[in-house]
Design a protein around this motif. Sequence first.
Motif, PDB file in Angstrom:
ATOM      1  N   GLY A 133       0.830  -1.205   0.000  1.00  0.00           N
ATOM      2  CA  GLY A 133       0.000   0.000   0.000  1.00  0.00           C
ATOM      3  C   GLY A 133       0.858   1.247   0.000  1.00  0.00           C
ATOM      4  O   GLY A 133       1.725   1.422   0.867  1.00  0.00           O
ATOM      5  N   ALA A 137      -0.859   6.916   3.864  1.00  0.00           N
ATOM      6  CA  ALA A 137      -0.204   6.282   5.018  1.00  0.00           C
ATOM      7  C   ALA A 137       1.065   5.542   4.600  1.00  0.00           C
ATOM      8  O   ALA A 137       2.125   5.712   5.217  1.00  0.00           O
ATOM      9  N   ASN A 157       2.135  -3.091  -4.509  1.00  0.00           N
ATOM     10  CA  ASN A 157       0.863  -2.367  -4.696  1.00  0.00           C
ATOM     11  C   ASN A 157       0.117  -2.977  -5.866  1.00  0.00           C
ATOM     12  O   ASN A 157       0.717  -3.577  -6.760  1.00  0.00           O
ATOM     13  N   LEU A 186       1.345  -6.306  -6.633  1.00  0.00           N
ATOM     14  CA  LEU A 186       0.844  -7.172  -5.565  1.00  0.00           C
ATOM     15  C   LEU A 186       0.474  -8.554  -6.107  1.00  0.00           C
ATOM     16  O   LEU A 186       0.499  -9.549  -5.361  1.00  0.00           O
ATOM     17  N   THR A 206      -2.996  -0.681   3.375  1.00  0.00           N
ATOM     18  CA  THR A 206      -4.006  -0.645   2.307  1.00  0.00           C
ATOM     19  C   THR A 206      -5.405  -0.336   2.816  1.00  0.00           C
ATOM     20  O   THR A 206      -6.273   0.050   2.036  1.00  0.00           O
ATOM     21  N   VAL A 208      -7.303  -2.707   3.760  1.00  0.00           N
ATOM     22  CA  VAL A 208      -8.008  -4.001   3.684  1.00  0.00           C
ATOM     23  C   VAL A 208      -8.073  -4.536   5.117  1.00  0.00           C
ATOM     24  O   VAL A 208      -7.065  -4.568   5.812  1.00  0.00           O
ATOM     25  N   VAL A 235      -4.630  -0.213  10.136  1.00  0.00           N
ATOM     26  CA  VAL A 235      -6.051  -0.100  10.512  1.00  0.00           C
ATOM     27  C   VAL A 235      -6.184  -0.115  12.035  1.00  0.00           C
ATOM     28  O   VAL A 235      -5.457  -0.842  12.709  1.00  0.00           O
ATOM     29  N   MET A 261      -0.054   4.307  16.257  1.00  0.00           N
ATOM     30  CA  MET A 261       0.433   5.240  15.226  1.00  0.00           C
ATOM     31  C   MET A 261      -0.444   6.491  15.227  1.00  0.00           C
ATOM     32  O   MET A 261       0.049   7.624  15.160  1.00  0.00           O
TER      33      MET A 261
END
Length: 288
Positions: A133, A137, A157, A186, A206, A208, A235, A261
């Motif tokens: 990704g 970010a 990616n 990817l 990403t 996901v 995430v 983060m």
Amino acid sequence: MRNEIDGHTILIGLMATPIRHSMSPTMHNLAFADLGLNYVYLAFEVDQAHLPAAIQSVRTLEMRGTNISMPNKRIVLELLDQIDPAAELINAVNTVVNDDGVLTGYNTDGIGFMRSLAKHKLDIRGQKMTLIGTGGAGTAIGIQAALDGVREFDIFNRQDGQWEAAQRLTKIINEQTDATAHLHPLAEQAKLRSSLQTARILVDATGVGMKPLANQSLINDPNWLPADLIVYDTVYAPRTTKLMQVAHQAGVKTVMNGLEMMLEQGAAAFKLWTGHEMPVEHVHQVLF
Ligand code: NAD
């Protein structure tokens, strides 16, 4: 403890749209109260068309600064007096500091990522990162990690609209830092698997694993993840993503989500504005 607004209170903003869901006002105002600092942090719904006037108001109102989020992180570069070198390479600013009318742009996302590792005494300098990704970010993480001493990157990616950004990130790491980066589609799954065998850390940037892709992961076979790999998903909602579950199944010892983060990028901005360390543990405790 204080949060009394008076004639001396200094304003810090957040300029983005949509913004009403943001946790940043709660986070910063709690930290100001904890430390007895006479600041207030407010969110402003600002789109790209209104950003120039909003940034000018930072000067006019003698605000100490502002956070910037989507869709303004890139366009704001043109409106500032100076850009921190890392933010320049990342080509995005999330924090503006006003020093007597001189506005400087910083990007604390990558700094927040590195601080979250340091808090757990995880040192990835001199080692290899597998990064999936290369959006906002992923780019901030890749560039800050390269500047801070990560030696090698395998970047993956999808060959989608973001592929050009992936190429740009790879080029910048190779040409502007001491690190080496290799870019792969990817779809090259065998390459991804082999990269993970020699990496110190896997970063999935990403999205996901969060809505609308909750319960999905780009890696589903626990055999791909060595136990001593750090598995880091940017995430933070949900707290445990599908990738993190696969990592737990694999017996991976260090598995992190993006919550620290997020807190640490705020703490880094807080430090730039106030000169103080944010009481991150207390903020974490109250907010989550
Ligand atoms: P972005 O849209 O700028 O980039 C997304 C990247 O992921 C792109 O490279 C895109 O090609 C890739 N991608 C998207 N969907 C994919 C899929 N289905 N399969 C494979 N690749 C896919 O997004 P962003 O702003 O970089 O955010 C990415 C993630 O990082 C989000 O989950 C966001 O919540 C998280 N994030 C966390 C923090 C934090 O502080 N923890 C900060 C910023 C972003």
